[in-house]
Design a protein around this motif. Structure first.
Motif, mmCIF file in Angstrom:
data_model
loop_
_atom_site.group_PDB
_atom_site.id
_atom_site.type_symbol
_atom_site.label_atom_id
_atom_site.label_comp_id
_atom_site.label_asym_id
_atom_site.label_seq_id
_atom_site.Cartn_x
_atom_site.Cartn_y
_atom_site.Cartn_z
ATOM 1 N N LEU A 36 0.815 -1.198 0.000
ATOM 2 C CA LEU A 36 0.000 0.000 0.000
ATOM 3 C C LEU A 36 0.855 1.256 0.000
ATOM 4 O O LEU A 36 0.642 2.140 -0.783
ATOM 5 C CB LEU A 36 -0.895 0.000 1.240
ATOM 6 C CG LEU A 36 -1.914 -1.120 1.259
ATOM 7 C CD1 LEU A 36 -2.438 -1.321 2.641
ATOM 8 C CD2 LEU A 36 -3.034 -0.798 0.336
ATOM 9 N N VAL A 73 0.179 -7.551 4.390
ATOM 10 C CA VAL A 73 -0.429 -6.218 4.368
ATOM 11 C C VAL A 73 0.672 -5.224 4.693
ATOM 12 O O VAL A 73 1.068 -5.073 5.841
ATOM 13 C CB VAL A 73 -1.565 -6.097 5.403
ATOM 14 C CG1 VAL A 73 -2.213 -4.741 5.297
ATOM 15 C CG2 VAL A 73 -2.580 -7.171 5.180
ATOM 16 N N VAL A 77 -3.622 1.215 6.170
ATOM 17 C CA VAL A 77 -4.927 0.892 5.596
ATOM 18 C C VAL A 77 -5.870 2.010 5.983
ATOM 19 O O VAL A 77 -6.127 2.228 7.159
ATOM 20 C CB VAL A 77 -5.431 -0.460 6.153
ATOM 21 C CG1 VAL A 77 -6.772 -0.779 5.586
ATOM 22 C CG2 VAL A 77 -4.455 -1.544 5.821
ATOM 23 N N ALA A 82 -10.415 -0.280 3.704
ATOM 24 C CA ALA A 82 -10.665 -1.464 4.535
ATOM 25 C C ALA A 82 -11.663 -2.452 3.919
ATOM 26 O O ALA A 82 -11.419 -3.656 3.956
ATOM 27 C CB ALA A 82 -11.119 -1.028 5.928
ATOM 28 N N LEU A 85 -9.866 -4.480 1.346
ATOM 29 C CA LEU A 85 -8.947 -5.451 1.947
ATOM 30 C C LEU A 85 -9.687 -6.703 2.377
ATOM 31 O O LEU A 85 -9.254 -7.835 2.119
ATOM 32 C CB LEU A 85 -8.275 -4.790 3.148
ATOM 33 C CG LEU A 85 -7.360 -5.653 3.999
ATOM 34 C CD1 LEU A 85 -6.153 -6.027 3.223
ATOM 35 C CD2 LEU A 85 -6.938 -4.896 5.229
ATOM 36 N N VAL A 120 -4.611 -3.587 11.469
ATOM 37 C CA VAL A 120 -5.361 -4.273 10.437
ATOM 38 C C VAL A 120 -6.060 -5.506 11.000
ATOM 39 O O VAL A 120 -6.896 -6.105 10.309
ATOM 40 C CB VAL A 120 -4.408 -4.615 9.269
ATOM 41 C CG1 VAL A 120 -3.715 -5.923 9.511
ATOM 42 C CG2 VAL A 120 -5.085 -4.579 7.964
#
Lengths: 162, 170, 411
Positions: A36, A73, A77, A82, A85, A120
Motif C-alpha cells: 500500500l 499487508v 490501511v 478497509a 482489503l 489491520v
C-alpha cells in the motif's frame, strides 16, 4: 530411525502426513501483492537482489488473490480501503495466512486519527506482526520464517474444528 | 516589494477593490468572492501568471465572519513572480464561483476543498468527494471535526482497552 | 434483449463523466481496481473501453488518505516533522527539507553553510534513489524485469549511506529546522565518493539496456503526448513539464540552499511523450551526480546547526554546564517554540515536481494549518486527457511515466 535404519539407503523417508503437508506448504508459499505505502518499497527491496525472498520459496508475487496463500499487508490501511482489503482476503482460498508488516498495519503507527484503521486486525485475522517503520528487509524475512515455524506446528485436528 | 508586483496590486485594488498585506517578501491580496474569477482571468491573460500552484482553504472557527479563507497561489514562469490571493468566506454563505474555466487544475483542487471544508463551488462540472469515501459524513479539516484519536494502550490500561477493541474473530 | 437498466446501475455515479455510449451498453466500464500489479500504489482507474481503446479514463483516489494535515495541527512543529517523511515515501529527505525550509522561513531562522551543502548532497542522493525506483517500476510494468533488479542493487548503496548518516534507511527525519540532526560521521565522504565512482557506468548500462531497445521504442515513442499549454493549465510541474518543452526548475529559477553555486543543466525535451519523460529522468540522474560532486569538493567546515537556541536544541554536552542550555532544552521539549501569527508558502523541487508547504502559525507552539502542495496530485489529474484514444497496454506505459506516488496524492 525405524525403517531407515533397517533398510539402509534405499531412498525411503518415513514421516507423518501432517509434517509432509506443512513442509510442502512452507516451501512454496506465494504472497499476494498487497503493497500500500512505504512498507511496499521495503517489500520490493526484500524481493529484489540484495535480500532475496526467492530463496525461501516466494519466487513470485501473485496479484490475483485466487492464486496466492499469503497476504502481506504492507502499509497503512485507510477507512476507504478497509472493505477492499476484507473482500480480497475473502477471495483467497484456504489455507491462507496474513502477515501484518510495519507499524501502521499492526497498530496504526504514527497516525492516530480519523482516516487510518488502527491495526489491520480489526479487518482480517493476523498471524504474524512485523514491527518497524518501515521494517528492514531482514526483519520481514524474519517475520516470514516465524510464520513458517507457526505453519510447521499446525495440526489437522485444529483445522477439522473450524 | 517588487515593482511589477506593486503595479499589479495597484491595478487589482482599482478593479476589484482588493486590500493587501506583506510578510517575509510575500504579497497576500484579499479579494471578494464575486471578483475572484475575473481577477484570475486578468492575471492569467494580461500578466502571464500561467501556473496555479495552490488552491486550498483555512478554517478560522469559532470566528464566523469570515470563517474560511480560500487561498490561490499564482506563479508566473516568464517573469518569475508569485502572488497569493485570499478570498474570505462567511459561515452562513458557503458558496463560491468555480475557477475551472480559468485553470483546469481547479477541477480536482476544488473537489478537495469541498471534501475537506464543505465550501461548494457553483458551476463545477464534477462536485463529488475526492479523498474520503462517498458516504462519509462531515468535513474533516474543519476545526470542529474531531481528530478521531484512539487512546494508546499502556501497561496499566492494557486489558480494559483490549476488551473494547473490535478485533475480527475469524 | 439488451438489459439497459443494468447499464444504468453500473454507470451510476459516473454518468456525467462517461459518454452516452456507456449508458446504452456500447462501451464497457472496466474497473482497474485499487489492487493491481501495475498501479503504483492504491489507485483505482475506471476505464470506459470500446474494445481495447480507451474512450474515457476516470481516476478515483483517496484509498491512502492519511489525514496528515489535520494530524500535524495536533503536534508541535518538531514532532510534526516525523509525519511528513511518510507523505511522498520515495523522497523522505526531500519532504523533510521542504518542511524545514518552511519553518525556517516562518520563524526567520538561519542555516549555516555546512548544513546547506550537506542538505544538497543528501537531497540529490535521494533524487537519484527515487528515480531508480521509478526506473525499476517502469521496467517492471513494461516487462523488463532485469532492470528492476539492477536498480534496486544501486539503491541499496544509497540506502547504506543514509543508514550511516542517520541510522534509518528510509524515514530518516535527518533534516530539521535550523540545520541537521547531527554532523555526518567520517566515513561519509569515502562512501559518497565510492558511489560517485561506480554510478556513471551503471547509468550507461541502463541506457544500453533500454533506450535503443526496439521493443521499448515501439511501445513508448509517440504515446501519451501532452502539450505545454495543457500541462500549465493542469498545474503539472517537474520532469513531466520539462519533457513538454517548458524549462522551469525551482533549483534554477528560485535557488535555495546554495544551489546557485553549483553548475548543472536542466534537461528539457520538446515532444512531450512517454519516451521524452523517460529520457529527461535519465539525464536528471546524471545532473544530480554533477551537483553531488561539486558539493563534496566545496564542502565547508563549521557547525551544522543554527546558534539560535530558542529554536534549535543545544548539544547534550552543554546541558550539564550551562543553565541557559538546560532551560532552553526543557522549554523546547515540553512546550515547543512559538511561531508568529502569519502564513508563508515555500516550495522545493522534488523528483516529481514542485513540492510546496503552506504553513500558517497562530502564535503558539503548534501549526495552525499545514497544507502540502504535492506534485503528484496535479500530475495525475492530467491522465484523463492524455490517455484518450490509446490502448489499455499504452495506459500502463503512460501511468509508469507519470511517476505518481499515492502517498503524495492522498496525503
Amino acid at each position: 530411525m525405524g525403517v531407515e535404519q533397517k533398510l539402509g539407503n534405499m531412498g525411503i523417508v518415513t514421516t507423518t502426513l501432517e509434517n509432509a503437508v506443512n513442509w510442502s506448504r512452507t516451501n512454496a508459499m506465494w504472497p499476494m501483492l498487497f503493497g500500500l505505502a512505504c512498507c511496499a518499497i521495503e517489500m520490493m527491496a526484500a524481493q529484489a537482489s540484495d535480500y532475496d525472498m526467492s530463496r525461501f520459496g516466494m519466487e513470485l508475487m501473485r496479484p490475483s488473490p485466487r492464486q496466492s496463500d499469503l497476504m502481506i499487508v504492507a502499509g497503512r490501511v485507510s477507512r476507504k480501503m478497509a472493505p477492499v482489503l476484507r473482500r480480497l482476503y475473502d477471495q483467497m482460498p484456504e489455507p491462507k495466512w496474513v502477515i501484518s508488516m510495519g507499524d501502521c498495519a499492526s497498530c496504526g503507527g504514527v497516525f492516530n486519527n480519523y482516516a487510518i484503521v488502527q491495526g489491520v486486525d480489526e479487518v482480517v485475522p493476523v498471524d504474524v506482526y512485523v514491527a518497524g517503520c518501515p521494517p528492514r528487509p531482514e526483519a520481514l524475512i524474519h517475520g516470514v520464517l516465524t510464520l513458517f515455524e507457526k505453519v510447521k506446528g499446525e495440526k489437522f485436528v485444529d483445522l477439522a474444528k473450524v | 516589494m517588487d515593482n511589477t508586483i506593486e503595479k499589479i496590486v495597484q491595478v487589482l485594488q482599482e478593479k476589484a477593490g482588493a486590500t493587501f498585506e506583506e510578510f517575509r517578501g510575500e504579497v497576500h491580496v484579499f479579494v471578494n468572492a464575486d471578483k475572484i474569477v475575473d481577477s484570475l482571468t486578468f492575471l492569467r491573460d494580461e500578466h502571464a501568471f500561467s501556473l496555479l500552484s495552490v488552491l486550498t482553504a483555512v478554517d478560522y472557527w469559532p470566528q464566523e465572519n469570515p470563517r474560511f479563507h480560500v487561498i490561490y497561489q499564482l506563479t508566473s514562469l516568464t517573469q518569475n513572480l508569485s502572488l497569493q490571493l485570499r478570498v474570505p468566506v462567511n459561515a452562513n454563505q458557503l458558496k463560491m464561483p468555480t475557477a475551472t474555466g480559468v485553470f483546469e487544475v481547479a477541477n480536482w483542487r476544488e473537489r478537495e476543498v469541498y471534501d475537506m471544508f464543505g465550501i461548494e463551488f457553483e458551476g463545477h462540472p464534477d462536485p463529488r468527494r475526492i479523498l474520503m469515501a462517498e458516504d462519509w459524513i462531515g468535513h474533516p479539516l474543519r476545526k470542529d471535526f474531531p481528530l478521531g484519536y484512539e487512546e494508546p494502550q499502556f501497561s496499566f490500561n492494557f486489558e480494559e482497552i483490549d476488551l473494547r477493541k473490535p478485533y475480527v474473530k475469524e | 434483449m439488451p438489459d439497459y437498466q443494468l447499464e444504468e446501475v453500473a454507470v451510476g455515479p459516473y454518468k456525467h463523466l462517461v459518454s452516452e455510449r456507456a449508458v446504452s451498453g456500447e462501451t464497457m466500464l472496466l474497473n482497474m481496481g485499487p489492487q493491481h500489479p501495475s498501479t503504483h500504489g492504491v489507485l483505482r482507474l475506471l476505464l470506459e473501453l470500446d474494445g481495447e481503446t480507451i474512450v474515457n479514463c476516470i481516476p478515483d483516489i483517496g484509498y491512502l488518505h492519511t489525514g496528515v494535515e489535520k494530524n500535524m495541527e495536533a503536534k508541535t512543529y518538531l514532532k510534526a516533522e516525523v509525519m511528513c517523511d511518510r507523505l511522498d515515501y520515495m523522497n523522505p529527505l526531500g519532504n523533510n527539507l521542504a518542511y524545514s525550509m518552511a519553518v525556517e522561513k516562518l520563524v526567520d531562522l538561519d542555516v549555516p553553510p555546512r548544513a546547506q551543502a550537506l542538505r544538497v548532497i543528501l537531497v540529490e542522493l535521494q533524487r537519484i534513489a527515487s528515480h531508480l525506483v521509478w526506473l525499476g517500476a517502469f521496467g517492471l510494468d513494461l516487462a523488463a524485469m532485469s532492470l528492476f533488479l539492477y536498480c534496486f542493487r544501486e539503491r541499496e548503496v544509497i540506502l547504506d549511506i543514509f543508514e550511516l548518516v542517520s541510522g534509518q534507511r528510509m524515514m530518516t527525519t535527518y533534516i530539521r529546522p535550523g540545520g541537521l540532526w547531527r554532523d555526518v560521521p567520517v566515513e561519509f565522504e569515502s562512501a559518497v565518493r565510492h558511489f560517485l565512482k561506480i554510478y556513471p557506468a551503471r547509468i550507461d548500462e541502463y541506457e544500453a539496456l533500454m533506450s535503443k531497445n526496439p521493443v521499448l521504442q515501439d511501445r513508448i515513442v509517440g504515446i501519451g503526448k501532452m502539450s505545454a499549454q495543457d500541462a500549465l493549465s493542469y498545474g503539472v510541474t517537474g520532469p513531466m513539464l520539462r519533457a513538454s518543452g517548458v524549462d522551469w526548475d525551482l533549483r534554477k529559477a528560485r535557488p535555495y540552499m546554495g544551489y546557485e553555486q553549483y553548475e548543472f543543466n536542466v534537461p528539457t525535451r520538446k515532444e512531450g511523450d512517454t519516451y521524452a519523460r523517460y529520457i529527461v529522468r535519465i539525464e536528471e540522474m546524471r545532473e544530480s551526480l554533477k551537483i553531488i560532486e561539486q558539493a563534496m569538493n566545496k564542502l565547508p567546515m563549521g557547525p551544522v546547526n543554527s546558534d539560535n537556541r530558542k529554536f534549535v536544541p543545544p548539544p547534550r554536552s552543554e546541558i550539564g554546564t550551562s543553565m541557559e542550555s538546560l532551560i532552553h532544552h526543557f522549554k523546547l521539549w515540553t512546550e515547543g517554540f512559538p511561531a508568529p501569527k502569519a502564513s508563508i508558502y515555500s516550495a522545493v523541487e522534488s523528483p516529481r515536481g514542485e513540492l510546496g508547504v503552506y504553513l500558517e502559525g497562530d502564535g503558539g507552539p503548534k501549526p495552525y494549518r499545514v497544507h502540502w502542495r504535492t506534485p503528484s496530485f496535479n500530475n495525475l489529474s492530467v491522465i484523463s486527457l492524455i490517455t484518450k484514444g490509446h490502448l489499455v497496454a499504452d495506459l500502463i506505459g503512460i501511468l509508469a511515466s507519470v511517476d505518481i506516488v499515492l502517498g503524495d496524492i492522498d496525503r
